[in-house]
Enzyme design. Sequence first.
Site, PDB file in Angstrom:
ATOM      1  N   MET A  93     -15.918  -0.658  14.840  1.00  0.00           N
ATOM      2  CA  MET A  93     -15.931  -0.916  16.453  1.00  0.00           C
ATOM      3  C   MET A  93     -14.953  -0.051  17.353  1.00  0.00           C
ATOM      4  SD  MET A  93     -18.340  -3.168  16.612  1.00  0.00           S
ATOM      5  CE  MET A  93     -18.255  -3.658  17.849  1.00  0.00           C
ATOM      6  N   HIS A 112     -27.167   0.842  13.561  1.00  0.00           N
ATOM      7  CA  HIS A 112     -27.089   0.158  15.003  1.00  0.00           C
ATOM      8  C   HIS A 112     -28.023  -0.895  14.782  1.00  0.00           C
ATOM      9  CE1 HIS A 112     -26.447  -0.815  19.095  1.00  0.00           C
ATOM     10  NE2 HIS A 112     -27.655  -0.590  19.260  1.00  0.00           N
ATOM     11  N   ASP A 145     -21.296  12.423  20.988  1.00  0.00           N
ATOM     12  CA  ASP A 145     -20.288  11.691  21.827  1.00  0.00           C
ATOM     13  C   ASP A 145     -20.904  10.741  22.823  1.00  0.00           C
ATOM     14  OD1 ASP A 145     -21.553  13.573  23.515  1.00  0.00           O
ATOM     15  OD2 ASP A 145     -19.710  14.877  23.898  1.00  0.00           O
TER      16      ASP A 145
HETATM   17  C1  GRF Z   1     -24.011  -4.483  11.790  1.00  0.00           C
HETATM   18  O1  GRF Z   1     -24.943  -5.134  12.509  1.00  0.00           O
HETATM   19  C2  GRF Z   1     -24.157  -2.814  11.997  1.00  0.00           C
HETATM   20  O2  GRF Z   1     -25.634  -2.517  12.350  1.00  0.00           O
HETATM   21  C3  GRF Z   1     -23.346  -2.926  13.396  1.00  0.00           C
HETATM   22  O3  GRF Z   1     -22.286  -3.730  12.955  1.00  0.00           O
HETATM   23  C4  GRF Z   1     -22.785  -4.752  12.057  1.00  0.00           C
HETATM   24  C5  GRF Z   1     -21.815  -4.539  10.832  1.00  0.00           C
HETATM   25  O4  GRF Z   1     -22.075  -5.552   9.972  1.00  0.00           O
HETATM   26  N1  GRF Z   1     -23.031  -1.688  13.628  1.00  0.00           N
HETATM   27  P1  GRF Z   1     -21.305  -5.293   8.425  1.00  0.00           P
HETATM   28  O5  GRF Z   1     -19.767  -5.264   8.829  1.00  0.00           O
HETATM   29  O6  GRF Z   1     -21.620  -4.024   7.921  1.00  0.00           O
HETATM   30  O7  GRF Z   1     -21.581  -6.646   7.604  1.00  0.00           O
END
Ligand code: GRF
Length: 201
Positions: A93, A112, A145
Amino acid sequence: MTNKIKLAILISGNGSNMKSLINDMENPNHPAQPALVISNKIDAQGIKFAKKKNIKTVIVNPNTFEDQSSCEKEIINLIFSSGSSVICLAGFMQILSPEFVNTFKNCILNIHPSILPLFKGLNTHSKALKSGMTVHGATVHLVTDKVDDGEILGQGVVPILKNDNHDSLADRVLKLEHRLYPLVLRRFLNGNTERTLISDL
Ligand code: GRF
């Protein structure tokens, strides 16, 4: 197999997608091996799993850096020192700068939880439920980006059932992600340019 491609995985939370990638890489015929797991959150659960697997783990806490650029420089140095040439974002994130993305151009993958280009950004399951769509899913794409953009390498779809709520749908999509990401990664590393499509419909 010797001379495997070294892979860095960046996480922020549970790391369940990271686990599915690491588990798949345990297969001797997999072209890659996990060389490094970085978390930008000190309490990311996924770190414990990576440690148990004896993979090098590092917490890079953005709050301890002067700015985003110095934080990213640290991540870049760690990736280079690990010998990794491919990076998988797995619930990481943090928006990456153009400089970061260009350093590893076409070598960063992300998963995603939506059928891109639908529902970029956060709260994808709520958006899908609200939209009235009857299908939802996940996408693995190359990172550019622009957020949740970049060439689509693979997608998976699941049904949205009449009595679904956020959690039931999120659970169905996450299970799909755990199949999709390892499959797409393998094909990408093997130079297979076909899009991977999976369906639970
Ligand atoms: C997943 O849904 C992924 O697609 C998104 O964030 C979530 C991460 O889940 N980018 P995890 O940490 O892999 O359990």
